[in-house]
Design a protein around this motif. Structure first.
Motif, mmCIF file in Angstrom:
data_model
loop_
_atom_site.group_PDB
_atom_site.id
_atom_site.type_symbol
_atom_site.label_atom_id
_atom_site.label_comp_id
_atom_site.label_asym_id
_atom_site.label_seq_id
_atom_site.Cartn_x
_atom_site.Cartn_y
_atom_site.Cartn_z
ATOM 1 N N LYS A 164 0.842 -1.195 0.000
ATOM 2 C CA LYS A 164 0.000 0.000 0.000
ATOM 3 C C LYS A 164 0.880 1.248 0.000
ATOM 4 N N SER A 165 0.439 2.267 -0.706
ATOM 5 C CA SER A 165 1.238 3.472 -0.868
ATOM 6 C C SER A 165 1.337 4.276 0.422
ATOM 7 N N ARG A 166 2.317 5.176 0.438
ATOM 8 C CA ARG A 166 2.469 6.086 1.575
ATOM 9 C C ARG A 166 1.195 6.908 1.762
ATOM 10 N N ASP A 167 0.625 7.374 0.658
ATOM 11 C CA ASP A 167 -0.570 8.209 0.764
ATOM 12 C C ASP A 167 -1.759 7.421 1.308
ATOM 13 N N GLN A 220 6.367 17.389 -0.460
ATOM 14 C CA GLN A 220 6.104 16.319 -1.413
ATOM 15 C C GLN A 220 6.957 16.386 -2.672
ATOM 16 N N ARG A 221 7.800 17.414 -2.771
ATOM 17 C CA ARG A 221 8.675 17.537 -3.941
ATOM 18 C C ARG A 221 9.853 18.440 -3.580
ATOM 19 N N PRO A 222 10.962 18.334 -4.290
ATOM 20 C CA PRO A 222 12.086 19.239 -4.050
ATOM 21 C C PRO A 222 11.644 20.688 -4.231
ATOM 22 N N LEU A 223 12.302 21.586 -3.528
ATOM 23 C CA LEU A 223 11.924 22.996 -3.555
ATOM 24 C C LEU A 223 11.981 23.578 -4.959
ATOM 25 N N THR A 224 12.902 23.081 -5.765
ATOM 26 C CA THR A 224 13.021 23.592 -7.137
ATOM 27 C C THR A 224 11.826 23.198 -8.005
ATOM 28 N N ASP A 225 11.018 22.246 -7.548
ATOM 29 C CA ASP A 225 9.839 21.832 -8.301
ATOM 30 C C ASP A 225 8.568 22.509 -7.804
ATOM 31 N N GLU A 226 8.687 23.331 -6.758
ATOM 32 C CA GLU A 226 7.537 24.096 -6.283
ATOM 33 C C GLU A 226 7.283 25.278 -7.219
ATOM 34 N N ASN A 256 18.568 12.108 -2.242
ATOM 35 C CA ASN A 256 18.043 11.911 -0.890
ATOM 36 C C ASN A 256 16.783 12.741 -0.652
ATOM 37 N N VAL A 257 16.763 13.948 -1.195
ATOM 38 C CA VAL A 257 15.554 14.779 -1.094
ATOM 39 C C VAL A 257 14.391 14.088 -1.791
ATOM 40 N N GLU A 258 14.615 13.609 -3.007
ATOM 41 C CA GLU A 258 13.553 12.988 -3.794
ATOM 42 C C GLU A 258 13.020 11.729 -3.108
ATOM 43 N N SER A 259 13.928 10.917 -2.574
ATOM 44 C CA SER A 259 13.503 9.699 -1.885
ATOM 45 C C SER A 259 12.722 10.020 -0.620
ATOM 46 N N THR A 260 13.208 10.993 0.142
ATOM 47 C CA THR A 260 12.541 11.363 1.390
ATOM 48 C C THR A 260 11.151 11.915 1.130
ATOM 49 N N CYS A 261 11.010 12.719 0.083
ATOM 50 C CA CYS A 261 9.701 13.278 -0.247
ATOM 51 C C CYS A 261 8.674 12.185 -0.553
ATOM 52 N N GLN A 262 9.133 11.087 -1.083
ATOM 53 C CA GLN A 262 8.227 9.989 -1.432
ATOM 54 C C GLN A 262 7.864 9.112 -0.240
ATOM 55 N N LYS A 263 8.656 9.170 0.825
ATOM 56 C CA LYS A 263 8.474 8.225 1.930
ATOM 57 C C LYS A 263 8.050 8.858 3.254
ATOM 58 N N SER A 264 8.064 10.169 3.347
ATOM 59 C CA SER A 264 7.869 10.833 4.634
ATOM 60 C C SER A 264 6.438 10.725 5.160
ATOM 61 N N VAL A 265 6.359 10.540 6.464
ATOM 62 C CA VAL A 265 5.097 10.642 7.213
ATOM 63 C C VAL A 265 5.415 11.489 8.440
ATOM 64 N N TRP A 266 4.722 12.601 8.575
ATOM 65 C CA TRP A 266 5.037 13.553 9.654
ATOM 66 C C TRP A 266 3.930 13.622 10.698
ATOM 67 N N LEU A 267 4.360 13.689 11.949
ATOM 68 C CA LEU A 267 3.491 14.119 13.041
ATOM 69 C C LEU A 267 3.999 15.493 13.469
ATOM 70 N N SER A 268 3.115 16.435 13.703
ATOM 71 C CA SER A 268 3.544 17.797 14.030
ATOM 72 C C SER A 268 3.762 17.983 15.522
ATOM 73 N N GLN A 269 4.386 19.105 15.873
ATOM 74 C CA GLN A 269 4.822 19.343 17.245
ATOM 75 C C GLN A 269 3.687 19.335 18.252
ATOM 76 N N ASN A 270 2.484 19.762 17.847
ATOM 77 C CA ASN A 270 1.367 19.783 18.803
ATOM 78 C C ASN A 270 0.938 18.375 19.193
ATOM 79 N N VAL A 271 1.112 17.411 18.284
ATOM 80 C CA VAL A 271 0.782 16.020 18.605
ATOM 81 C C VAL A 271 1.687 15.506 19.722
#
Length: 292
Positions: free
Chosen positions: A205-208, A226-232, A253-268
């Motif tokens: 199953k995908s990250r999304d 979700q993408r390198p800054l140069t692609d924004e 490494n940026v491209e790979s991380t963008c595809q795999k990241s799952v974040w919880l934010s500081q308030n959590v």
């Protein structure tokens, strides 16, 4: 004319990779701008050494790193300039605004003028030796910050405790890599709890799909950048119109991380431990559902 060169990140800390910096420096380079992403300090020892070798300034982006430490020293005190954000999502906030730290009087005076319609510190009211804008904060917002500042240390400790609790449990969970610390970190800011997701361990199953399921279980989360800054849009548009102003270096490494990241934010991470248990239970439930 200023130009921008974006380089790859360290695959563990997600901060500027010193080895990638050297190859990006040209005779037009004036400064390095490492970001202490998510609250993890960048490798400031290596970056400062590179800056010294090439005669460059170092500007620390500490927007996500309130309370973080590099080898026992607070971030923001490790370069020529340290910049903090007080925007609404940050660990210390007044809704908007920020601050700049420096021991360089010239930089301080120029920054003062920039945010105070061009006036110099201590100058006359109608004297404008520089161009500037009105970025002055109000006394009301400063009062909010002074009150909240007294809570930063305790809240940072709580975030670290909850992050450690989650990481200990997730260390044995195949398919999710919890945030890792590089040896130079003595205190993490934990603006973000950044995990890496491997779909193979979750039935392909995908990250999304995982994020959608985690949200359905009541856990606030995000895929992050979700993408390198140069692609924004903004920078991409500048690069298309003025390609000499944007230099994109290889960033696997940026491209790979963008595809795999799952974040919880500081308030959590400010929630009680029972909520951390709910997060872990939700992950276990999703894993079971995805692998059946």
């Amino acid at each position: 004319r200023c130009s921008l060169a974006l380089v790859d990140v360290d695959p563990v800390s997600f901060t500027m990779l010193p080895e990638a910096v050297e190859s990006a420096i040209t005779d037009k380079t004036v400064a390095l701008l490492p970001v202490h992403l998510g609250g993890h300090p960048a490798d400031m020892g290596a970056l400062n050494a590179i800056a010294k070798k090439h005669g460059l300034k170092v500007i620390e982006d500490c927007a996500q790193a309130h309370g973080a430490e590099y080898k026992g020293r607070k971030v923001g005190s490790l370069g020529d300039v340290g910049a903090f954000s007080f925007q609404s999502s940050k660990n210390l906030t007044s809704g908007e605004g920020g601050c700049l730290l420096t021991n360089d009087k010239d930089i301080r005076d120029r920054a003062w003028a920039f945010r105070d319609v061009g006036r110099r510190p201590g100058g006359e009211r109608w004297e404008y030796p520089r161009l500037g804008w009105n970025y002055r904060t109000s006394e009301y917002l400063a009062g909010i910050l002074l009150t909240r500042l007294t809570h930063v240390q305790g809240q940072t400790e709580l975030r670290n405790q909850n992050a450690a609790y989650l990481s200990k449990a997730l260390d044995s969970t195949e398919g999710l890599t919890p945030p890792q610390w590089r040896p130079w970190v003595t205190h993490h800011g934990y603006h973000l709890y950044m995990m890496l997701y491997e779909s193979e361990a979750f039935g392909g199953k995908s990250r999304d799909a995982f994020i959608k399921a985690l949200k359905a279980e009541g856990v606030p989360c995000s895929p992050g950048y979700q993408r390198p800054l140069t692609d924004e849009g903004g920078i991409k548009t500048v690069a298309e119109k003025h390609p000499h102003l944007i230099n994109r270096h290889p960033c696997p490494n940026v491209e790979s991380t963008c595809q795999k990241s799952v974040w919880l934010s500081q308030n959590v991470l400010l929630a009680p431990q029972e909520d951390m248990d709910d997060i872990l239970s939700a992950i276990s439930k999703i894993r079971t559902a995805f692998t059946q």
